[in-house]
Motif scaffolding. Structure first.
Motif, PDB file in Angstrom:
ATOM      1  N   ALA A 107       0.814  -1.212   0.000  1.00 37.10           N
ATOM      2  CA  ALA A 107       0.000   0.000   0.000  1.00 37.10           C
ATOM      3  C   ALA A 107       0.847   1.262   0.000  1.00 37.10           C
ATOM      4  CB  ALA A 107      -0.923   0.009   1.214  1.00 37.10           C
ATOM      5  N   ALA A 108       2.090   1.161   0.515  1.00 35.01           N
ATOM      6  CA  ALA A 108       2.985   2.322   0.546  1.00 35.01           C
ATOM      7  C   ALA A 108       4.417   1.835   0.635  1.00 35.01           C
ATOM      8  CB  ALA A 108       2.670   3.223   1.731  1.00 35.01           C
ATOM      9  N   VAL A 109       5.288   2.488  -0.113  1.00 36.61           N
ATOM     10  CA  VAL A 109       6.738   2.258  -0.025  1.00 36.61           C
ATOM     11  C   VAL A 109       7.314   3.559   0.512  1.00 36.61           C
ATOM     12  CG1 VAL A 109       8.844   1.705  -1.283  1.00 36.61           C
ATOM     13  CG2 VAL A 109       6.674   0.666  -1.992  1.00 36.61           C
ATOM     14  N   ASN A 110       7.820   3.510   1.731  1.00 31.00           N
ATOM     15  CA  ASN A 110       8.259   4.721   2.426  1.00 31.00           C
ATOM     16  C   ASN A 110       9.758   4.966   2.263  1.00 31.00           C
ATOM     17  OD1 ASN A 110       5.575   5.007   3.486  1.00 31.00           O
ATOM     18  ND2 ASN A 110       6.088   3.376   4.927  1.00 31.00           N
ATOM     19  N   ASP A 111      10.161   6.233   2.352  1.00 34.35           N
ATOM     20  CA  ASP A 111      11.561   6.616   2.197  1.00 34.35           C
ATOM     21  C   ASP A 111      12.465   6.065   3.292  1.00 34.35           C
ATOM     22  OD1 ASP A 111      10.958   8.021  -0.105  1.00 34.35           O
ATOM     23  OD2 ASP A 111      10.695   9.932   0.954  1.00 34.35           O
ATOM     24  N   ASP A 112      11.891   5.687   4.431  1.00 35.69           N
ATOM     25  CA  ASP A 112      12.708   5.200   5.546  1.00 35.69           C
ATOM     26  C   ASP A 112      12.991   3.689   5.478  1.00 35.69           C
ATOM     27  OD1 ASP A 112      10.238   4.134   6.171  1.00 35.69           O
ATOM     28  OD2 ASP A 112      10.133   5.019   8.178  1.00 35.69           O
ATOM     29  N   GLY A 113      12.683   3.058   4.344  1.00 31.23           N
ATOM     30  CA  GLY A 113      12.947   1.627   4.192  1.00 31.23           C
ATOM     31  C   GLY A 113      11.833   0.739   4.718  1.00 31.23           C
ATOM     32  N   THR A 114      10.684   1.337   5.016  1.00 30.12           N
ATOM     33  CA  THR A 114       9.547   0.545   5.450  1.00 30.12           C
ATOM     34  C   THR A 114       8.493   0.474   4.355  1.00 30.12           C
ATOM     35  OG1 THR A 114       8.422   2.436   6.463  1.00 30.12           O
ATOM     36  CG2 THR A 114       9.904   1.123   7.885  1.00 30.12           C
ATOM     37  N   LEU A 129     -11.551  -9.508   7.697  1.00 25.31           N
ATOM     38  CA  LEU A 129     -10.714  -8.526   8.381  1.00 25.31           C
ATOM     39  C   LEU A 129     -10.918  -7.166   7.727  1.00 25.31           C
ATOM     40  CD1 LEU A 129      -7.292 -10.417   8.669  1.00 25.31           C
ATOM     41  CD2 LEU A 129      -9.120 -10.270  10.379  1.00 25.31           C
ATOM     42  N   GLY A 130     -10.905  -6.132   8.536  1.00 19.29           N
ATOM     43  CA  GLY A 130     -10.975  -4.774   8.020  1.00 19.29           C
ATOM     44  C   GLY A 130      -9.764  -3.999   8.497  1.00 19.29           C
ATOM     45  N   GLN A 131      -9.294  -3.110   7.692  1.00 16.66           N
ATOM     46  CA  GLN A 131      -8.146  -2.267   8.042  1.00 16.66           C
ATOM     47  C   GLN A 131      -6.991  -3.097   8.612  1.00 16.66           C
ATOM     48  OE1 GLN A 131      -9.559   0.886  10.561  1.00 16.66           O
ATOM     49  NE2 GLN A 131     -10.909   1.683   8.992  1.00 16.66           N
ATOM     50  N   ALA A 132      -6.713  -4.209   7.975  1.00 15.93           N
ATOM     51  CA  ALA A 132      -5.596  -5.064   8.387  1.00 15.93           C
ATOM     52  C   ALA A 132      -4.338  -4.527   7.724  1.00 15.93           C
ATOM     53  CB  ALA A 132      -5.850  -6.508   7.974  1.00 15.93           C
ATOM     54  N   ARG A 133      -3.443  -3.992   8.550  1.00 16.30           N
ATOM     55  CA  ARG A 133      -2.249  -3.315   8.025  1.00 16.30           C
ATOM     56  C   ARG A 133      -1.016  -3.719   8.808  1.00 16.30           C
ATOM     57  NH1 ARG A 133      -5.571   2.200   8.117  1.00 16.30           N
ATOM     58  NH2 ARG A 133      -6.660   1.892   6.151  1.00 16.30           N
ATOM     59  N   ALA A 134       0.049  -3.924   8.052  1.00 18.77           N
ATOM     60  CA  ALA A 134       1.341  -4.222   8.682  1.00 18.77           C
ATOM     61  C   ALA A 134       2.370  -3.230   8.168  1.00 18.77           C
ATOM     62  CB  ALA A 134       1.778  -5.645   8.365  1.00 18.77           C
ATOM     63  N   LEU A 135       3.193  -2.744   9.070  1.00 20.03           N
ATOM     64  CA  LEU A 135       4.335  -1.923   8.696  1.00 20.03           C
ATOM     65  C   LEU A 135       5.565  -2.811   8.812  1.00 20.03           C
ATOM     66  CD1 LEU A 135       5.302   0.920   7.871  1.00 20.03           C
ATOM     67  CD2 LEU A 135       5.694   1.352  10.311  1.00 20.03           C
ATOM     68  N   VAL A 136       6.327  -2.890   7.736  1.00 22.23           N
ATOM     69  CA  VAL A 136       7.442  -3.834   7.641  1.00 22.23           C
ATOM     70  C   VAL A 136       8.718  -3.096   7.275  1.00 22.23           C
ATOM     71  CG1 VAL A 136       8.245  -5.919   6.467  1.00 22.23           C
ATOM     72  CG2 VAL A 136       5.789  -5.550   6.784  1.00 22.23           C
ATOM     73  N   ARG A 137       9.808  -3.405   7.989  1.00 22.51           N
ATOM     74  CA  ARG A 137      11.118  -2.879   7.629  1.00 22.51           C
ATOM     75  C   ARG A 137      11.762  -3.900   6.702  1.00 22.51           C
ATOM     76  NH1 ARG A 137      13.366   1.258   8.772  1.00 22.51           N
ATOM     77  NH2 ARG A 137      12.352   1.603  10.774  1.00 22.51           N
ATOM     78  N   LEU A 138      12.069  -3.449   5.494  1.00 29.16           N
ATOM     79  CA  LEU A 138      12.648  -4.354   4.498  1.00 29.16           C
ATOM     80  C   LEU A 138      14.109  -4.660   4.813  1.00 29.16           C
ATOM     81  CD1 LEU A 138      11.136  -2.856   1.248  1.00 29.16           C
ATOM     82  CD2 LEU A 138      10.361  -4.856   2.536  1.00 29.16           C
ATOM     83  N   PRO A 139      14.553  -5.851   4.458  1.00 24.52           N
ATOM     84  CA  PRO A 139      15.976  -6.193   4.651  1.00 24.52           C
ATOM     85  C   PRO A 139      16.860  -5.289   3.805  1.00 24.52           C
ATOM     86  CG  PRO A 139      14.698  -8.096   3.871  1.00 24.52           C
ATOM     87  CD  PRO A 139      13.792  -6.929   3.866  1.00 24.52           C
ATOM     88  N   GLN A 140      18.027  -4.987   4.331  1.00 24.96           N
ATOM     89  CA  GLN A 140      18.973  -4.122   3.611  1.00 24.96           C
ATOM     90  C   GLN A 140      19.816  -4.921   2.655  1.00 24.96           C
ATOM     91  OE1 GLN A 140      18.709  -0.944   3.756  1.00 24.96           O
ATOM     92  NE2 GLN A 140      17.278  -0.927   5.437  1.00 24.96           N
TER      93      GLN A 140
END
Length: 140
Positions: A107-114, A129-140
């Motif tokens: 849903a979003a690719v953030n500048d901070d690597g998340t 499920l409604g509004q099921a959201r995960a924020l994930v830090r991508l591997p470097q």
């Protein structure tokens, strides 16, 4: 290994299919300590207006995040995770149980690597499920 360098909003994660059975609900109840009888006792579930025994919300939520952890290959990459339960997963007393299909979309690719991933769970052709959201830090 997944190539995250080309990740874009709208990309779909591989789905995960899970069967929930009454036997699994009993095992989950004992493991989690959630012994609410609506998850095990048909008579009690129906007496409170449910169509039958229902899966634990936390079991459903835990199964949904597997979409993300399988994709990123690191459960510690999940920074935040939230869900609204919108419909129950009804589990009749059959050997095969019920199928729930879990999916995810970037849903979003953030500048901070998340990355924010919106998750879905579909049971009997309805979203549970409604509004099921995960924020994930991508591997470097």
């Amino acid at each position: 290994m997944t190539d995250f360098s080309t990740l874009a909003v709208g990309d779909e994660l591989p789905s995960v299919e899970k069967f929930f059975t009454r036997e699994q609900l009993v095992a989950y109840a004992h493991a989690s300590g959630d012994m609410n009888p609506i998850h095990q006792d048909e008579v009690v579930a129906k007496s409170v207006g449910l169509p039958d025994v229902i899966a634990h919300g936390m079991l459903t939520m835990g199964a949904a995040i597997q979409v993300v952890t399988d994709w990123v290959k690191d459960p510690t990459a999940v920074i935040d995770y939230s869900v609204r339960m919108t419909r129950p997963v009804v589990v009749p007393n059959t050997a095969e149980g019920v199928l729930v299909t879990f999916g995810g979309k970037v849903a979003a690719v953030n500048d901070d690597g998340t990355v924010r991933v919106d998750l879905s769970a579909v049971f009997a052709e309805q979203t549970v499920l409604g509004q099921a959201r995960a924020l994930v830090r991508l591997p470097q």
